[in-house]
Design an enzyme around this catalytic site. Structure first.
Site, PDB file in Angstrom:
ATOM      1  N   LYS A 111      -7.079   0.767  -0.719  1.00 24.10           N
ATOM      2  CA  LYS A 111      -7.512   1.536  -1.673  1.00 24.10           C
ATOM      3  C   LYS A 111      -6.593   2.284  -2.607  1.00 24.10           C
ATOM      4  O   LYS A 111      -6.555   2.031  -3.969  1.00 24.10           O
ATOM      5  CB  LYS A 111      -8.634   2.202  -1.206  1.00 24.10           C
ATOM      6  CG  LYS A 111      -9.780   1.558  -0.169  1.00 24.10           C
ATOM      7  CD  LYS A 111     -10.762   3.052   0.166  1.00 24.10           C
ATOM      8  CE  LYS A 111     -10.148   3.985   0.975  1.00 24.10           C
ATOM      9  NZ  LYS A 111      -9.771   3.738   2.466  1.00 24.10           N
ATOM     10  N   ARG A 135       1.960   9.546   8.163  1.00 21.57           N
ATOM     11  CA  ARG A 135       0.862  10.363   7.646  1.00 21.57           C
ATOM     12  C   ARG A 135       0.226  10.916   8.913  1.00 21.57           C
ATOM     13  O   ARG A 135       0.058  10.411   9.986  1.00 21.57           O
ATOM     14  CB  ARG A 135      -0.120   9.360   6.860  1.00 21.57           C
ATOM     15  CG  ARG A 135      -0.742  10.460   5.951  1.00 21.57           C
ATOM     16  CD  ARG A 135      -1.634   9.792   4.969  1.00 21.57           C
ATOM     17  NE  ARG A 135      -3.101   9.544   5.344  1.00 21.57           N
ATOM     18  CZ  ARG A 135      -3.931   8.901   4.684  1.00 21.57           C
ATOM     19  NH1 ARG A 135      -3.774   8.237   3.502  1.00 21.57           N
ATOM     20  NH2 ARG A 135      -5.206   8.908   5.095  1.00 21.57           N
ATOM     21  N   ARG A 195     -10.906   7.026  12.771  1.00 26.50           N
ATOM     22  CA  ARG A 195     -11.441   6.759  11.473  1.00 26.50           C
ATOM     23  C   ARG A 195     -12.333   5.375  11.239  1.00 26.50           C
ATOM     24  O   ARG A 195     -13.153   5.378  10.501  1.00 26.50           O
ATOM     25  CB  ARG A 195     -10.273   6.837  10.652  1.00 26.50           C
ATOM     26  CG  ARG A 195      -9.681   8.285  10.528  1.00 26.50           C
ATOM     27  CD  ARG A 195      -8.176   8.213  10.018  1.00 26.50           C
ATOM     28  NE  ARG A 195      -7.780   7.528   8.786  1.00 26.50           N
ATOM     29  CZ  ARG A 195      -6.535   7.254   8.562  1.00 26.50           C
ATOM     30  NH1 ARG A 195      -5.362   7.257   9.355  1.00 26.50           N
ATOM     31  NH2 ARG A 195      -6.468   6.698   7.189  1.00 26.50           N
ATOM     32  N   ARG A 202       2.877   2.764   8.375  1.00 24.36           N
ATOM     33  CA  ARG A 202       2.913   3.547   6.990  1.00 24.36           C
ATOM     34  C   ARG A 202       3.739   4.577   6.980  1.00 24.36           C
ATOM     35  O   ARG A 202       3.710   5.431   8.085  1.00 24.36           O
ATOM     36  CB  ARG A 202       1.720   3.704   6.584  1.00 24.36           C
ATOM     37  CG  ARG A 202       1.564   4.675   5.376  1.00 24.36           C
ATOM     38  CD  ARG A 202       0.227   4.875   4.755  1.00 24.36           C
ATOM     39  NE  ARG A 202      -0.610   5.407   5.582  1.00 24.36           N
ATOM     40  CZ  ARG A 202      -1.966   5.656   5.146  1.00 24.36           C
ATOM     41  NH1 ARG A 202      -2.338   5.329   3.975  1.00 24.36           N
ATOM     42  NH2 ARG A 202      -2.908   6.049   6.013  1.00 24.36           N
ATOM     43  N   ARG A 207     -18.436   8.120   0.816  1.00 21.80           N
ATOM     44  CA  ARG A 207     -18.325   8.061   2.178  1.00 21.80           C
ATOM     45  C   ARG A 207     -19.644   8.035   2.948  1.00 21.80           C
ATOM     46  O   ARG A 207     -19.697   7.587   4.073  1.00 21.80           O
ATOM     47  CB  ARG A 207     -17.263   8.674   2.847  1.00 21.80           C
ATOM     48  CG  ARG A 207     -15.739   8.189   2.489  1.00 21.80           C
ATOM     49  CD  ARG A 207     -14.817   9.280   3.121  1.00 21.80           C
ATOM     50  NE  ARG A 207     -13.853   8.531   3.971  1.00 21.80           N
ATOM     51  CZ  ARG A 207     -12.482   8.467   3.490  1.00 21.80           C
ATOM     52  NH1 ARG A 207     -12.411   8.583   2.206  1.00 21.80           N
ATOM     53  NH2 ARG A 207     -11.775   7.914   4.146  1.00 21.80           N
TER      54      ARG A 207
END
Ligand code: AP5
Ligand code: MG
Length: 232
Positions: free
Chosen positions: A15, A162, A173, A127, A90
């Site tokens: 996203k 992160r 998540r 990431r 969400r």
């Protein structure tokens, strides 16, 4: 033409990657609720202290808190020509509030990015983000040792993982996404402005697919030439 977009999909679907380029191209406001909340945490505000533990365990922030932030953000001048929401709504409650916010504006175009879970887990394990500005490091920045030594291409800050990308938090998540966010497909799915895009392909191809889908949804396909490939 006012483009009011919602980009939704699971954590790691791409996203943010897509939103940066699309918002710049269409000159619309990129509103990432995750980035807004991380900015509050970094600035050490009362809100930041309140939300940090929620984000770190992969849960969702209270609907009332996040909806108020987005409602105010949508009223700012830079969002009047259009906006791209990245990470909001969400929940069904958030989606209903968003419909109220845009009741007198151009219809929402909702893009669902579809990516298999095993791809997501791999992406988020690899990431790195900038500790200063929060930008994702490009995927092609080499081996993990090289990536740790590398700095942000945007501001030169140090790259770090992160905080919510630890594998057990990513799994949480994903579970939260399945339970609370995926049902939005049922809420939006019957609208003519809902589209679904395969997010498990090269980022440039994902971009082209989103542009095509959004143009069709906005009824622009006949007049909008395909954009040149993004410069990443
Ligand atoms: P948020 O920051 O929105 O996180 P998220 O939805 O979990 O998604 P990510 O930012 O991890 O992934 P992304 O889809 O943006 O993918 P990206 O482009 O970065 O939210 C964080 C937290 O804030 C939530 O868990 C919650 O606690 C809270 N929150 C936020 N909004 C809320 C709301 N509305 N209500 C309640 N709570 C809220 O890409 C990921 C990686 O993949 C990168 O390394 C990237 O380089 C790579 N990549 C991207 N595209 C490709 C591709 N096509 N091929 C290969 N690699 C790719
Ligand atoms: Mg993101």
């Amino acid at each position: 033409m006012e483009r009011n977009l919602v980009l939704f999909g699971p954590p790691g679907a791409g996203k943010g990657t897509q939103a940066v380029w699309l918002a710049r191209t269409w000159r619309i406001a990129h509103i990432s609720t995750g980035a807004l909340l991380r900015d509050e945490i970094k600035a050490g505000t009362a809100l930041g202290r309140e939300v940090k533990s929620v984000i770190d365990r992969g849960a969702l922030i209270d609907d009332g808190v996040i909806t108020k932030i987005v409602g105010e953000r949508l009223q700012r001048r830079d969002a009047q020509a259009g906006f791209l929401l990245d990470g909001f709504p969400r929940t069904l409650t958030q989606a209903r509030s968003l419909d109220d916010f845009v009741a007198v504006r151009a219809p929402l175009v909702v893009v669902e990015l579809v990516v298999p879970e095993e791809v997501i887990v791999r992406r988020l394990a690899a990431r790195m983000i900038c500790s200063e500005c929060g930008t994702n490091a490009p995927e092609e920045s080499g081996s993990s040792d090289e990536r740790e030594a590398a700095t942000c291409h945007n501001c030169g800050g140090a790259l770090v993982p992160r905080a919510d990308d630890a594998e057990h938090v990513v799994r949480k998540r994903l579970e939260v996404y399945r339970l609370q966010t995926e049902p939005l497909v049922g809420y939006y799915g019957s609208r003519p402005t809902f589209c679904r895009v395969d997010g498990d392909q090269l980022a440039d191809r994902v971009t082209a697919a989103i542009v095509g889908a959004v143009d069709r949804a906005c009824g622009l396909s006949a007049i909008s030439p395909p954009p040149s490939p993004p410069d990443r």
